[in-house]
Scaffold this motif. Structure first.
Motif, PDB file in Angstrom:
ATOM      1  N   LEU A 155      -5.097  -0.919  -2.504  1.00 49.03           N
ATOM      2  CA  LEU A 155      -4.845  -1.520  -1.195  1.00 49.03           C
ATOM      3  C   LEU A 155      -4.788  -0.433  -0.114  1.00 49.03           C
ATOM      4  CD1 LEU A 155      -4.225  -4.292   0.067  1.00 49.03           C
ATOM      5  CD2 LEU A 155      -1.789  -3.792  -0.267  1.00 49.03           C
ATOM      6  N   GLY A 171       0.820  -1.213   0.000  1.00 40.51           N
ATOM      7  CA  GLY A 171       0.000   0.000   0.000  1.00 40.51           C
ATOM      8  C   GLY A 171       0.852   1.261   0.000  1.00 40.51           C
ATOM      9  N   ARG A 219      -2.897  -0.958  -8.218  1.00 41.11           N
ATOM     10  CA  ARG A 219      -3.235  -1.983  -7.222  1.00 41.11           C
ATOM     11  C   ARG A 219      -2.787  -1.555  -5.826  1.00 41.11           C
ATOM     12  NH1 ARG A 219      -1.778  -5.099 -11.746  1.00 41.11           N
ATOM     13  NH2 ARG A 219      -3.208  -6.788 -12.248  1.00 41.11           N
ATOM     14  N   GLU A 251      -9.087  -1.598   0.110  1.00 41.49           N
ATOM     15  CA  GLU A 251      -9.771  -2.592  -0.740  1.00 41.49           C
ATOM     16  C   GLU A 251      -8.823  -3.760  -0.976  1.00 41.49           C
ATOM     17  OE1 GLU A 251     -12.826  -2.403  -1.817  1.00 41.49           O
ATOM     18  OE2 GLU A 251     -13.324  -0.298  -1.446  1.00 41.49           O
ATOM     19  N   THR A 252      -9.179  -4.924  -0.501  1.00 39.46           N
ATOM     20  CA  THR A 252      -8.263  -6.059  -0.655  1.00 39.46           C
ATOM     21  C   THR A 252      -8.562  -6.909  -1.898  1.00 39.46           C
ATOM     22  OG1 THR A 252      -9.656  -7.226   0.899  1.00 39.46           O
ATOM     23  CG2 THR A 252      -7.615  -6.283   1.778  1.00 39.46           C
ATOM     24  N   GLU A 253      -9.776  -6.758  -2.442  1.00 32.21           N
ATOM     25  CA  GLU A 253     -10.133  -7.529  -3.652  1.00 32.21           C
ATOM     26  C   GLU A 253      -9.795  -6.730  -4.907  1.00 32.21           C
ATOM     27  OE1 GLU A 253     -11.339 -10.660  -4.045  1.00 32.21           O
ATOM     28  OE2 GLU A 253     -10.854 -10.748  -1.900  1.00 32.21           O
TER      29      GLU A 253
END
Ligand code: COA
Length: 360
Positions: A124, A73, A120, A128-130
């Protein structure tokens, strides 16, 4: 050639056909084309093609399916680590052992992937992890739209324009610190992943790529205080620098700042008025204190406003800068491979003369 130039200012270290800012003219050209003619007419990925292949019909490829291994992140750190890892994942060859064509392929694959890594990592950081489904990401018609879709699952045309304009304006800028770093690494024959990831590290410092991160909090401080002139005086009296002003090369207006200011206005940036008031106050006071050295608005000042329109959080600014600079870095890595020579400058030794161990 034995004269010492701190920071190598003015030292010509390479010859390039890609771009070099016109110091006094306030114009920036990519392969001879004024960037004013590119913004709004060609999307970023075609400007990548212009810089890397000298061809506006060439384009940065679409990213291939790939999931980074372990994101944190922290986008600049993720980008640096994951870009280096791609060399292992994809078994990239060393620049001195592969053809120019293969190097161009490697640079295109990595460039496209680097944008995906930042998107991505930003997702993160938003908690949002998905990942966003590839069907949604595939709806992106440009690199900027794909980037925003991969990050947030949605894209707004104003935000796409903000990101695209920012990326084009900052895609290349001659032999700055990160580009020099990329060329130094490439000059050793390292692979493209190593050359690009070392450039990301060089870009992460506030004196090069990170200034927009400081501009928004600065504007908030000035808004709260309500007196830009006093804020400028207090800041300079305290020996601090005003972020977004001054440039190692330009002695005239930075042309990128002009385009980004116009874009911030067009896209309805809520901070444009306070930014213009602070700019006026800062330019006047910097000129008064440094009459010998023009300190003008640089690219990062209005970049902060344009990035804010796209709701890019300030800590993400260096990684956004890295996304745009993949074009310039790739072009320089390829040019270094084709024409360059191993870098090995000298240092003048100014330490103690020969002495006995007992003197230490
Ligand atoms: N605010 C206040 N003073 C500044 C300044 C700024 N933004 N930029 C330069 N100066 C002053 C320095 O304090 C120095 O004064 P001194 O001689 O009295 O010590 C003088 O101008 C020269 O500075 P120097 O660091 O030698 O200039 P440089 O060409 O090496 O620096 C930058 C270029 C960009 C690093 C510098 O202008 C800076 O730090 N700007 C703020 C950060 C920024 O916007 N970075 C993004 C760059 S695109």
């Amino acid at each position: 050639m034995s004269e010492f130039k701190p920071g190598l200012e003015g030292v010509i270290a390479v010859e390039t056909e890609i771009a070099e800012p016109d110091r006094d003219g306030g114009v920036l050209r990519y392969r001879g084309i004024d960037i004013e003619e590119l913004v709004g007419h060609y999307p970023y990925e075609r400007v990548w093609g212009l810089l890397v292949d000298n061809d506006l019909d060439s384009t940065m490829p679409a990213p291939e399916p790939y999931e980074p291994a372990r994101l944190t992140g922290n986008a600049p750190a993720d980008l640096q680590a994951e870009t280096a890892r791609l060399a292992g994942e994809w078994s990239l060859g060393k620049l001195n052992e592969i053809s120019d064509e293969q190097a161009r392929i490697d640079l295109g694959r990595i460039s496209a992937q680097m944008m995906g890594i930042v998107a991505r990592s930003a997702r993160l950081a938003d908690g949002e992890t998905e990942p966003v489904s590839e069907d949604v990401v595939d709806r992106g018609e440009t690199a900027a739209e794909t980037f925003l879709l991969r990050w947030r699952g949605e894209s707004d045309p104003r935000q796409v324009k903000a990101v695209d304009t920012y990326w084009i304006c900052t895609a290349e800028h001659g032999l700055n610190a990160s580009t020099f770093t990329a060329r130094v690494t490439a000059s050793t024959g390292a692979d493209c992943g190593a050359a690009l990831s070392s450039a990301v590290g060089a870009l992460s410092g506030p004196l090069h790529g990170g200034a927009p991160a400081y501009v928004k909090p600065m504007l908030e401080e000035v808004t709260a205080m309500g007196d830009p002139e006093k804020w400028v005086r207090d800041t300079l009296d305290a020996g601090r620098r005003i972020m977004g002003f001054g440039h190692r090369v330009y002695r005239a207006e930075d042309p990128r700042s002009r385009i980004l200011k116009r874009t911030a206005r067009e896209l309805g940036s809520p901070q444009i008025e306070i930014a213009e008031r602070l700019e006026e106050a800062a330019l006047a006071e910097l000129e008064r204190r440094h009459p010998e050295r023009p300190l003008k608005t640089n690219v990062e000042y209005y970049s902060a406003l344009v990035l804010d329109v796209a709701e890019i959080p300030p800590p993400l600014a260096p990684a956004m800068f890295a996304c745009s600079r993949v074009a310039g870095w790739s072009a320089h890595i390829l040019e270094q491979k084709r024409t360059g020579r191993l870098f090995r400058p000298s240092a003048r030794y100014v330490g103690p003369a020969s002495r006995s161990l007992s003197a230490v």
